[in-house]
Write an enzyme that holds these catalytic residues in place. Structure first.
Site, PDB file in Angstrom:
ATOM      1  N   ASP A 214      -0.784  -7.115  -5.164  1.00  0.00           N
ATOM      2  CA  ASP A 214      -0.516  -5.723  -4.823  1.00  0.00           C
ATOM      3  C   ASP A 214      -1.084  -4.872  -5.962  1.00  0.00           C
ATOM      4  O   ASP A 214      -1.267  -5.353  -7.078  1.00  0.00           O
ATOM      5  CB  ASP A 214       1.000  -5.518  -4.693  1.00  0.00           C
ATOM      6  CG  ASP A 214       1.370  -4.069  -4.484  1.00  0.00           C
ATOM      7  OD1 ASP A 214       0.720  -3.412  -3.643  1.00  0.00           O
ATOM      8  OD2 ASP A 214       2.299  -3.594  -5.167  1.00  0.00           O
TER       9      ASP A 214
ATOM     10  N   ASP B 144      -0.477  -0.904  -6.840  1.00  0.00           N
ATOM     11  CA  ASP B 144       0.399   0.048  -7.545  1.00  0.00           C
ATOM     12  C   ASP B 144       1.722  -0.615  -7.922  1.00  0.00           C
ATOM     13  O   ASP B 144       2.428  -1.151  -7.072  1.00  0.00           O
ATOM     14  CB  ASP B 144       0.638   1.281  -6.672  1.00  0.00           C
ATOM     15  CG  ASP B 144      -0.674   1.973  -6.305  1.00  0.00           C
ATOM     16  OD1 ASP B 144      -1.558   2.074  -7.170  1.00  0.00           O
ATOM     17  OD2 ASP B 144      -0.804   2.399  -5.140  1.00  0.00           O
TER      18      ASP B 144
ATOM     19  N   TYR C 114       1.224   9.565  -5.033  1.00  0.00           N
ATOM     20  CA  TYR C 114       0.171   8.571  -4.872  1.00  0.00           C
ATOM     21  C   TYR C 114      -0.751   8.510  -6.088  1.00  0.00           C
ATOM     22  O   TYR C 114      -1.047   9.538  -6.699  1.00  0.00           O
ATOM     23  CB  TYR C 114      -0.670   8.894  -3.634  1.00  0.00           C
ATOM     24  CG  TYR C 114       0.084   8.666  -2.353  1.00  0.00           C
ATOM     25  CD1 TYR C 114      -0.019   7.454  -1.672  1.00  0.00           C
ATOM     26  CD2 TYR C 114       0.910   9.654  -1.828  1.00  0.00           C
ATOM     27  CE1 TYR C 114       0.675   7.239  -0.504  1.00  0.00           C
ATOM     28  CE2 TYR C 114       1.618   9.445  -0.653  1.00  0.00           C
ATOM     29  CZ  TYR C 114       1.491   8.239   0.005  1.00  0.00           C
ATOM     30  OH  TYR C 114       2.184   8.021   1.165  1.00  0.00           O
TER      31      TYR C 114
ATOM     32  N   THR D 284      -3.739  -3.859  -0.800  1.00  0.00           N
ATOM     33  CA  THR D 284      -2.969  -2.653  -1.115  1.00  0.00           C
ATOM     34  C   THR D 284      -2.867  -1.705   0.081  1.00  0.00           C
ATOM     35  O   THR D 284      -3.858  -1.478   0.783  1.00  0.00           O
ATOM     36  CB  THR D 284      -3.611  -1.940  -2.340  1.00  0.00           C
ATOM     37  OG1 THR D 284      -2.916  -0.722  -2.598  1.00  0.00           O
ATOM     38  CG2 THR D 284      -5.082  -1.652  -2.152  1.00  0.00           C
ATOM     39  N   ASN D 285      -1.667  -1.221   0.334  1.00  0.00           N
ATOM     40  CA  ASN D 285      -1.476  -0.164   1.337  1.00  0.00           C
ATOM     41  C   ASN D 285      -1.913   1.161   0.722  1.00  0.00           C
ATOM     42  O   ASN D 285      -1.439   1.514  -0.359  1.00  0.00           O
ATOM     43  CB  ASN D 285       0.009  -0.042   1.712  1.00  0.00           C
ATOM     44  CG  ASN D 285       0.508  -1.160   2.594  1.00  0.00           C
ATOM     45  OD1 ASN D 285      -0.255  -2.020   3.032  1.00  0.00           O
ATOM     46  ND2 ASN D 285       1.803  -1.152   2.865  1.00  0.00           N
TER      47      ASN D 285
ATOM     48  N   HIS E  29      -3.983   2.926   6.833  1.00  0.00           N
ATOM     49  CA  HIS E  29      -3.204   3.377   7.991  1.00  0.00           C
ATOM     50  C   HIS E  29      -1.759   3.729   7.650  1.00  0.00           C
ATOM     51  O   HIS E  29      -1.206   3.258   6.668  1.00  0.00           O
ATOM     52  CB  HIS E  29      -3.197   2.281   9.066  1.00  0.00           C
ATOM     53  CG  HIS E  29      -4.573   1.866   9.474  1.00  0.00           C
ATOM     54  ND1 HIS E  29      -5.375   2.653  10.268  1.00  0.00           N
ATOM     55  CD2 HIS E  29      -5.294   0.758   9.163  1.00  0.00           C
ATOM     56  CE1 HIS E  29      -6.539   2.033  10.456  1.00  0.00           C
ATOM     57  NE2 HIS E  29      -6.516   0.886   9.791  1.00  0.00           N
TER      58      HIS E  29
ATOM     59  N   ARG F 218      -1.482  -3.179   7.532  1.00  0.00           N
ATOM     60  CA  ARG F 218      -0.509  -2.570   6.622  1.00  0.00           C
ATOM     61  C   ARG F 218       0.637  -3.539   6.336  1.00  0.00           C
ATOM     62  O   ARG F 218       1.299  -4.014   7.265  1.00  0.00           O
ATOM     63  CB  ARG F 218       0.010  -1.261   7.244  1.00  0.00           C
ATOM     64  CG  ARG F 218       1.009  -0.529   6.385  1.00  0.00           C
ATOM     65  CD  ARG F 218       1.386   0.813   6.997  1.00  0.00           C
ATOM     66  NE  ARG F 218       2.592   1.339   6.380  1.00  0.00           N
ATOM     67  CZ  ARG F 218       2.632   1.944   5.195  1.00  0.00           C
ATOM     68  NH1 ARG F 218       1.527   2.095   4.488  1.00  0.00           N
ATOM     69  NH2 ARG F 218       3.765   2.371   4.693  1.00  0.00           N
TER      70      ARG F 218
ATOM     71  N   ASP G  94       5.508  -5.674  -6.017  1.00  0.00           N
ATOM     72  CA  ASP G  94       6.715  -5.010  -6.517  1.00  0.00           C
ATOM     73  C   ASP G  94       7.524  -4.400  -5.384  1.00  0.00           C
ATOM     74  O   ASP G  94       8.360  -3.533  -5.611  1.00  0.00           O
ATOM     75  CB  ASP G  94       6.360  -3.947  -7.561  1.00  0.00           C
ATOM     76  CG  ASP G  94       5.648  -2.758  -6.950  1.00  0.00           C
ATOM     77  OD1 ASP G  94       4.986  -2.933  -5.902  1.00  0.00           O
ATOM     78  OD2 ASP G  94       5.757  -1.657  -7.522  1.00  0.00           O
TER      79      ASP G  94
END
Ligand SMILES: [Mg+2]
Length: 172
Positions: free
Chosen positions: A8, A10, A20, A51-52, A89, A100, A126
């Site tokens: 992941d 962030d 963001y 990553t989303n 998305h 996602r 996380d």
């Protein structure tokens, strides 16, 4: 077959913010991230970011912003990351997407492309949805959290940062 650590972004590779992260100047890479990635790379792991990035769907930033941040991350980490998959998305703004997280299509694409052996692969995240996406494809999960002891029981292991998580993988 190849082994991989899915990452992941962030909160794992860079410090998260309440809003963001899409400006390079907001990309804060904690101490130990580059070393942890280097240890994993030396042990033969592919390093793939999943990553989303729903801020794209929301119109807050663009794909170019995501790639600028990724290029900066690569500069800071000696270009150790093999690939990045991001999901632009959000179900409230675009059609629902299986890319996602907690859905796992980003991981499934990478598994097919890179011939990844899930039994010897991991995901660091996380958020609960990172753990859920990892479980869906059968990789082991490490939940990274340096603030809150509220750790989801679905994770296989827990660590306070990426370097500690990397050492847990190498102990296996
Ligand atoms: Mg995160």
């Amino acid at each position: 077959m190849n082994k991989c650590v899915f990452l992941d972004r962030d909160g794992v590779l860079n410090e998260d913010r309440s809003d963001y992260v899409y400006r390079v100047e907001d990309m804060v890479i904690p101490a130990g991230v580059a070393e942890g990635l280097r240890l994993l790379k030396e042990a033969g792991y592919l390093l793939i970011v999943v990553t989303n990035q729903a801020g794209i769907a929301k119109g807050l930033y663009t794909r170019d912003d995501v790639m600028r941040c990724h290029n900066y991350l690569q500069d800071c980490c000696g270009n150790l990351i093999d690939d990045i998959y991001y999901s632009p998305h959000h179900p409230d703004y675009t059609s629902r997407s299986l890319t996602r997280k907690p859905d796992s299509l980003m991981l499934e694409k990478a598994i097919a492309k890179y011939n990844i052996d899930v039994a010897h692969s991991w995901i660091f995240g996380d958020a609960l949805r990172d753990m859920q996406a990892g479980k869906r494809v059968g990789v082991r999960t490490i939940y990274i959290n340096h603030r809150i002891p509220n750790q989801p029981a679905v994770a296989d292991k827990h660590a306070t940062d990426l370097l500690e998580a990397s050492k847990l993988v190498l102990e296996q």
